[in-house]
Scaffold this active site. Structure first.
Site, PDB file in Angstrom:
ATOM      1  N   ASP A  62       0.852  -1.200   0.000  1.00  0.00           N
ATOM      2  CA  ASP A  62       0.000   0.000   0.000  1.00  0.00           C
ATOM      3  C   ASP A  62       0.887   1.249   0.000  1.00  0.00           C
ATOM      4  O   ASP A  62       0.878   2.054   0.930  1.00  0.00           O
ATOM      5  CB  ASP A  62      -0.949   0.019   1.215  1.00  0.00           C
ATOM      6  CG  ASP A  62      -0.209   0.031   2.554  1.00  0.00           C
ATOM      7  OD1 ASP A  62      -0.773   0.564   3.533  1.00  0.00           O
ATOM      8  OD2 ASP A  62       0.926  -0.480   2.619  1.00  0.00           O
TER       9      ASP A  62
ATOM     10  N   GLN B 228       7.158  11.521  11.152  1.00  0.00           N
ATOM     11  CA  GLN B 228       7.597  10.632  12.224  1.00  0.00           C
ATOM     12  C   GLN B 228       8.081  11.450  13.430  1.00  0.00           C
ATOM     13  O   GLN B 228       7.810  11.099  14.575  1.00  0.00           O
ATOM     14  CB  GLN B 228       8.720   9.714  11.723  1.00  0.00           C
ATOM     15  CG  GLN B 228       8.293   8.702  10.668  1.00  0.00           C
ATOM     16  CD  GLN B 228       7.424   7.583  11.226  1.00  0.00           C
ATOM     17  OE1 GLN B 228       7.609   7.158  12.367  1.00  0.00           O
ATOM     18  NE2 GLN B 228       6.453   7.130  10.456  1.00  0.00           N
TER      19      GLN B 228
ATOM     20  N   ASP C 126       6.686   1.344   2.004  1.00  0.00           N
ATOM     21  CA  ASP C 126       6.402   0.368   0.947  1.00  0.00           C
ATOM     22  C   ASP C 126       7.269   0.634  -0.276  1.00  0.00           C
ATOM     23  O   ASP C 126       7.786  -0.291  -0.903  1.00  0.00           O
ATOM     24  CB  ASP C 126       4.941   0.456   0.511  1.00  0.00           C
ATOM     25  CG  ASP C 126       3.954   0.216   1.625  1.00  0.00           C
ATOM     26  OD1 ASP C 126       3.826   1.104   2.496  1.00  0.00           O
ATOM     27  OD2 ASP C 126       3.343  -0.858   1.640  1.00  0.00           O
TER      28      ASP C 126
HETATM   29  O1  RIB Z   1       2.452   0.037  10.915  1.00  0.00           O
HETATM   30  C1  RIB Z   1       3.339   0.165   9.832  1.00  0.00           C
HETATM   31  C2  RIB Z   1       2.689  -0.301   8.569  1.00  0.00           C
HETATM   32  O2  RIB Z   1       1.584   0.537   8.266  1.00  0.00           O
HETATM   33  C3  RIB Z   1       3.614  -0.189   7.335  1.00  0.00           C
HETATM   34  O3  RIB Z   1       3.270  -1.194   6.421  1.00  0.00           O
HETATM   35  C4  RIB Z   1       3.276   1.156   6.776  1.00  0.00           C
HETATM   36  O4  RIB Z   1       3.489   1.209   5.360  1.00  0.00           O
HETATM   37  C5  RIB Z   1       1.814   1.229   7.056  1.00  0.00           C
HETATM   38  O5  RIB Z   1       1.133   0.563   6.027  1.00  0.00           O
HETATM   39 CA    CA Z   2       2.801  -0.686   4.089  1.00  0.00          CA
END
Ligand code: RIB
Ligand code: CA
Length: 314
Positions: free
Chosen positions: A11, A224, A16
């Protein structure tokens, strides 16, 4: 013996994108399937196509499902932005996704290919749908390596990690499927990431893709820091790829894992039975082991490999 083949279900999503580019350097990816999660499936599909095209890869992309099996859609926009990949200005993709949806691609691939494993780094909706529609493929999939869950804290809620929380019923189906699961959860994936200086190195790179991924990671790192006070960009999803490229960099423990779907406070929690880890006299886990759960990682070395792979694209 035929070499191992993989489908990457994702996703994109900043981490990703890193996992996709890293996996493509080392593994035979027969396809990329997209799913809702960090953003809408329209956005995650467009982002996957743009990444594949900008990297000069020839991997088919199949569009996946847009909502969980049940329940509401939880957005990842607060972390990944309105596009799902804010901070990157990749050229719009010229190629469309292949015809047919992600679950059908997974079913067809599993029926056709030996030595197929799945790397799933988003909500598990496509995978659960595929194995429910075609139970025969459960015996043909070697392993499902997921980024998801946690042996400790959550991020979407105090108890649940986002990918599981986004579709707990799908995750429960996958963990109970009988297919061996390899799980990289937040207990490991939040212990390391790409540092601010390394993000800057990518942004200053001459190669276009590294520069754009650097721009994306700069946005992601800002989120973050604001949300979690982190000084690094966690690359959660790469941890689901590492066991197939650099097996010795993550340590696992065998456990029974199931997913809580009904708890008021705990819906989406991966309930990891760690009693087998403290196997004193008679203290053994009474449930069948279904998952190899990541419990430790050499984060510094993983990041070194990731940086080298990102900087190796044109
Ligand atoms: O919690 C982290 C996950 O959630 C990762 O896959 C990030 O891409 C989000 O999809
Ligand atoms: Ca992800």
């Amino acid at each position: 013996m035929e070499s191992q083949r993989y489908i990457l279900d994702c996703d994109p999503g900043h981490d990703d994108a890193v996992a996709l580019l890293f996996a493509a350097k080392f593994l035979s990816l027969v396809g990329i399937t997209t799913v809702f999660g960090n953003s809408t499936v329209d956005n995650t599909t467009r982002n996957a196509l743009a990444i594949v095209e900008s990297a000069g890869l020839t991997i088919p992309v199949a569009r996946g499902l847009s909502a969980p099996l049940t329940g509401e859609i939880h957005s990842g926009e607060s972390v990944h932005g309105k596009t799902g990949l804010d901070g990157a200005n990749l050229p719009a993709p010229s190629m469309p996704p292949i015809t047919g949806n992600a679950p059908d691609f997974i079913i067809d691939s599993a029926r056709k290919l030996d030595n197929l494993s799945i790397i799933a780094i988003g909500p598990l909706t496509n995978i659960a749908t595929a194995i429910t529609e075609a139970p025969d493929i459960k015996d043909r999939i070697g392993e499902i390596s997921i980024m998801g869950g946690s042996t400790t804290f959550g991020n979407a809620t105090p108890a649940a990690e986002f990918n599981i929380y986004a579709d707990p019923e799908a995750a429960s189906i996958v963990f109970a499927s009988g297919i061996h699961i390899r799980m990289a959860g937040l207990n490991v994936t939040t212990t390391f990431g790409i540092a601010r200086s390394q993000v800057k190195k990518l942004q200053d790179a001459d190669n276009l893709l590294a520069k754009e991924i650097g721009g994306a990671l700069n946005y992601y790192l800002q989120r973050q820091t604001k949300i979690y006070q982190r000084e690094f960009a966690p690359i959660h999803d790469v941890c689901a790829v590492i066991p197939y490229t650099h097996r010795d960099l993550i340590r696992y423990a065998d456990m029974h894992v199931d997913v809580e779907c009904n708890g008021t406070l705990t819906r989406g929690q991966t309930v990891c039975d760690q009693r087998g880890l403290f196997a004193g006299e008679g203290l053994t886990t009474p449930q069948p082991i279904n998952t190899a759960v990541a419990i430790d990682a050499d984060g510094k070395t993983i990041v070194q490999h990731v940086m080298a792979s990102l900087l190796s694209y044109p």
